[in-house]
Each structure stands twice: as C-alpha cells, then as structure tokens.
Design an enzyme around this catalytic site. Structure first.
Site, short mmCIF file in Angstrom:
data_model
loop_
_atom_site.label_atom_id
_atom_site.label_comp_id
_atom_site.label_asym_id
_atom_site.label_seq_id
_atom_site.Cartn_x
_atom_site.Cartn_y
_atom_site.Cartn_z
N HIS A 97 19.67 32.30 -16.77
CA HIS A 97 18.54 32.63 -15.90
C HIS A 97 18.38 31.60 -14.79
O HIS A 97 18.95 30.51 -14.83
CB HIS A 97 17.23 32.79 -16.68
CG HIS A 97 16.73 31.54 -17.37
ND1 HIS A 97 17.05 31.23 -18.68
CD2 HIS A 97 15.93 30.53 -16.95
CE1 HIS A 97 16.45 30.10 -19.02
NE2 HIS A 97 15.78 29.65 -17.99
N GLU A 113 5.35 32.93 -18.84
CA GLU A 113 6.59 33.33 -18.16
C GLU A 113 6.84 34.82 -18.27
O GLU A 113 6.37 35.48 -19.21
CB GLU A 113 7.77 32.57 -18.75
CG GLU A 113 7.90 32.79 -20.25
CD GLU A 113 9.31 32.54 -20.75
OE1 GLU A 113 9.66 31.38 -20.90
OE2 GLU A 113 10.05 33.51 -20.97
N GLN A 153 13.54 34.05 -14.39
CA GLN A 153 12.44 33.59 -15.24
C GLN A 153 11.32 33.11 -14.32
O GLN A 153 11.45 32.06 -13.69
CB GLN A 153 12.92 32.45 -16.14
CG GLN A 153 11.86 31.88 -17.06
CD GLN A 153 12.44 30.79 -17.96
OE1 GLN A 153 12.98 29.81 -17.48
NE2 GLN A 153 12.32 30.98 -19.26
N HIS A 187 14.67 25.62 -11.75
CA HIS A 187 15.84 25.21 -12.53
C HIS A 187 16.83 26.35 -12.63
O HIS A 187 16.49 27.50 -12.40
CB HIS A 187 15.44 24.71 -13.92
CG HIS A 187 14.81 25.74 -14.82
ND1 HIS A 187 13.46 26.00 -14.86
CD2 HIS A 187 15.35 26.58 -15.74
CE1 HIS A 187 13.20 26.93 -15.75
NE2 HIS A 187 14.33 27.32 -16.31
N GLU A 228 19.33 23.68 -17.31
CA GLU A 228 18.99 24.02 -18.69
C GLU A 228 20.23 24.61 -19.36
O GLU A 228 21.02 25.31 -18.71
CB GLU A 228 17.85 25.06 -18.66
CG GLU A 228 17.38 25.55 -20.01
CD GLU A 228 16.27 26.62 -19.86
OE1 GLU A 228 15.62 26.70 -18.80
OE2 GLU A 228 16.09 27.38 -20.83
C1 V0V Z 1 11.40 16.85 -11.01
N1 V0V Z 1 12.38 16.48 -10.17
C2 V0V Z 1 13.15 17.55 -9.94
C3 V0V Z 1 12.59 18.61 -10.69
N2 V0V Z 1 11.51 18.13 -11.35
N3 V0V Z 1 14.24 17.70 -9.19
C4 V0V Z 1 14.79 18.93 -9.14
N4 V0V Z 1 14.29 19.99 -9.82
C5 V0V Z 1 13.19 19.87 -10.60
N5 V0V Z 1 12.72 20.92 -11.26
C6 V0V Z 1 12.57 15.17 -9.57
C7 V0V Z 1 11.33 14.71 -8.83
O1 V0V Z 1 11.32 15.19 -7.51
C8 V0V Z 1 11.44 13.21 -8.90
O2 V0V Z 1 12.31 12.75 -7.90
C9 V0V Z 1 12.07 12.97 -10.25
O3 V0V Z 1 12.77 14.20 -10.59
C10 V0V Z 1 11.04 12.66 -11.33
O4 V0V Z 1 10.11 13.73 -11.30
P1 V0V Z 1 8.56 13.60 -11.64
O5 V0V Z 1 7.82 14.51 -10.72
O6 V0V Z 1 8.15 12.16 -11.71
O7 V0V Z 1 8.47 14.26 -13.05
P2 V0V Z 1 8.90 13.75 -14.49
O8 V0V Z 1 9.91 12.65 -14.40
O9 V0V Z 1 7.67 13.51 -15.28
O10 V0V Z 1 9.59 15.09 -15.05
C11 V0V Z 1 10.79 15.58 -14.51
C12 V0V Z 1 11.54 16.23 -15.68
C13 V0V Z 1 10.59 17.27 -16.32
C14 V0V Z 1 12.81 16.88 -15.12
C15 V0V Z 1 11.94 15.15 -16.70
O11 V0V Z 1 10.24 18.25 -15.35
C16 V0V Z 1 11.15 17.95 -17.52
O12 V0V Z 1 11.12 17.42 -18.64
N6 V0V Z 1 11.69 19.19 -17.37
C17 V0V Z 1 12.25 19.95 -18.49
C18 V0V Z 1 11.24 20.91 -19.07
C19 V0V Z 1 10.81 21.99 -18.10
O13 V0V Z 1 11.10 21.92 -16.91
N7 V0V Z 1 10.05 22.99 -18.63
C20 V0V Z 1 9.57 24.11 -17.82
C21 V0V Z 1 10.47 25.29 -17.93
P3 V0V Z 1 11.90 11.62 -6.86
O14 V0V Z 1 10.68 12.14 -6.17
O15 V0V Z 1 11.63 10.41 -7.72
O16 V0V Z 1 13.10 11.46 -5.97
S1 V0V Z 1 10.37 25.96 -19.57
C22 V0V Z 1 11.73 27.04 -19.70
O17 V0V Z 1 12.61 27.04 -18.77
C23 V0V Z 1 11.81 27.85 -20.83
C24 V0V Z 1 10.74 27.89 -21.85
C25 V0V Z 1 12.99 28.72 -21.05
O18 V0V Z 1 13.87 28.79 -20.22
O19 V0V Z 1 13.07 29.37 -22.13
CO CO Z 2 14.21 28.22 -18.27
#
Ligand code: V0V
Ligand code: CO
Length: 146
Positions: free
Chosen positions: A7, A43, A60, A84, A134
């Site tokens: 996705h 979602e 998604q 993502h 992911e």
């Molecule tokens: C953050 N950054 C990204 C980003 N999110 N870059 C590209 N794409 C993204 N989606 C960058 C952000 O601009 C910062 O860069 C740096 O990473 C740190 O971001 P932050 O804003 O300080 O945020 P953090 O560090 O607290 O969290 C970032 C992470 C977090 C990636 C660690 O979003 C995470 O754990 N994601 C995984 C879980 C998730 O996304 N769940 C939602 C979908 P600069 O500014 O420092 O350069 S759930 C899902 O997909 C499901 C249920 C499914 O598929 O089944």
């Molecule tokens: Co997802």
C-alpha cells in the site's frame, strides 16, 4: 523477499471527505476501515488491484486519532500527502532482520499489528532517502468488511 507494493499511506485531515474524493474522482471503493489505537490512526483501505489472496495493493488513507501520533505530527508539519510506502513480503520478520543488518534502523523489535490483521514494521525515513518505509506480511485471505 519484498515482492509487491502492499500500500501507499496517505495522510489526510478528514477521512470521510478524502474517501469521497477517491470514490468520486477515480471510482475506488472502500474495502475495509478500522481504527488502530496503537498507531493513532483511523484508516480506510481502497483496493487497487489483487485477488483477495493476501497479494493485493491498496491505498491506505490515514486520519490521526490524536495530535501526538506519527500521522498527527506529520500532518501538522507537512499538510496532507503521501506519508509512507509499504512493501509486501511473506516474511516480515526475516526481511526486517536482513535489512537491519545492512544498517537501516528498523523501528520495532518485533512486528506489530497492522491493517486487516497484518504484521508490520517500519524503517526510519532518514535511513531510506527520506521515505518512511513499511514492511507488511498480510493476514491470510483478508476479507472485506466495513
Ligand atoms: C517524519 N519524518 C519523515 C516522516 N515522518 N520523513 C519522511 N516521511 C515521513 N512520514 C522526518 C521528519 O521530517 C524529521 O526530519 C525526522 O523524520 C524526525 O521526525 P519527527 O517529526 O521528529 O518525528 P519522530 O522522530 O517523533 O517520528 C518519526 C517516525 C514516526 C518515522 C519515527 O513517524 C514513526 O514511528 N512512524 C512509524 C509509525 C507510523 O508512521 N504509523 C502511522 C501509520 P527533520 O525535520 O529532522 O529533517 S500506521 C499504518 O501504516 C498501519 C496501521 C498499516 O499500514 O497497517
Ligand atoms: Co501503512
């Protein structure tokens, strides 16, 4: 082995309005909706192609359930858009381990619960040229349910 795009995750402020855009503009229907409290998202999965054997591809659409969630924080900073990409694999555990061994940060020690009973993990966007990535192993034969 990563074998398909499972996705593309798209962050939005208003899930119902965004679902309606995809329906009215492209004719995509909702295949499944759920709330994932752990991830802080509501979602909708829109099935683009596939055979219901776990090998499908989806959009998604993601609306945050709280501001401090990953999607909530991202929306506040960037506005709506692609959040993502997710690759499908039969073995998320093995692939996450192999990719981690290459020096890419894997965000979870063990895969967590994802959409439709899947098992998911994420790779840090800073280690993936700016793309939050992911890895997904689908549940066998995910059924449509709303
Ligand atoms: C953050 N950054 C990204 C980003 N999110 N870059 C590209 N794409 C993204 N989606 C960058 C952000 O601009 C910062 O860069 C740096 O990473 C740190 O971001 P932050 O804003 O300080 O945020 P953090 O560090 O607290 O969290 C970032 C992470 C977090 C990636 C660690 O979003 C995470 O754990 N994601 C995984 C879980 C998730 O996304 N769940 C939602 C979908 P600069 O500014 O420092 O350069 S759930 C899902 O997909 C499901 C249920 C499914 O598929 O089944
Ligand atoms: Co997802």
């Amino acid at each position: 082995m990563l074998t398909r795009i499972d996705h593309i995750g798209i962050a939005c402020f208003d899930l119902d309005r965004t679902v309606e855009f995809y329906r009215a503009t492209y004719g995509f229907e909702v295949f499944h909706t759920e709330v994932n409290e752990e991830q802080g998202v509501r979602e909708a999965m829109l099935k683009i192609n596939g055979t219901s054997d776990g090998g499908a591809s989806y959009l998604q659409l993601l609306e945050p359930t709280r501001e401090d969630s990953a999607v909530g924080k991202w929306l506040a900073k960037n506005g709506e858009g692609v959040h993502h990409i997710a690759f499908g694999t039969a073995d998320v555990d093995g692939d996450a381990r192999a990719i981690g061994d290459k020096g890419v940060r894997v965000l979870y020690d063990e895969p967590r619960r994802g959409s439709m009973g899947s098992r998911i993990t994420f790779l840090h966007p800073k280690d993936c040229h700016g793309v939050l990535t992911e890895l997904v192993t689908s549940a066998p034969r995910p059924e449509a349910e709303h």
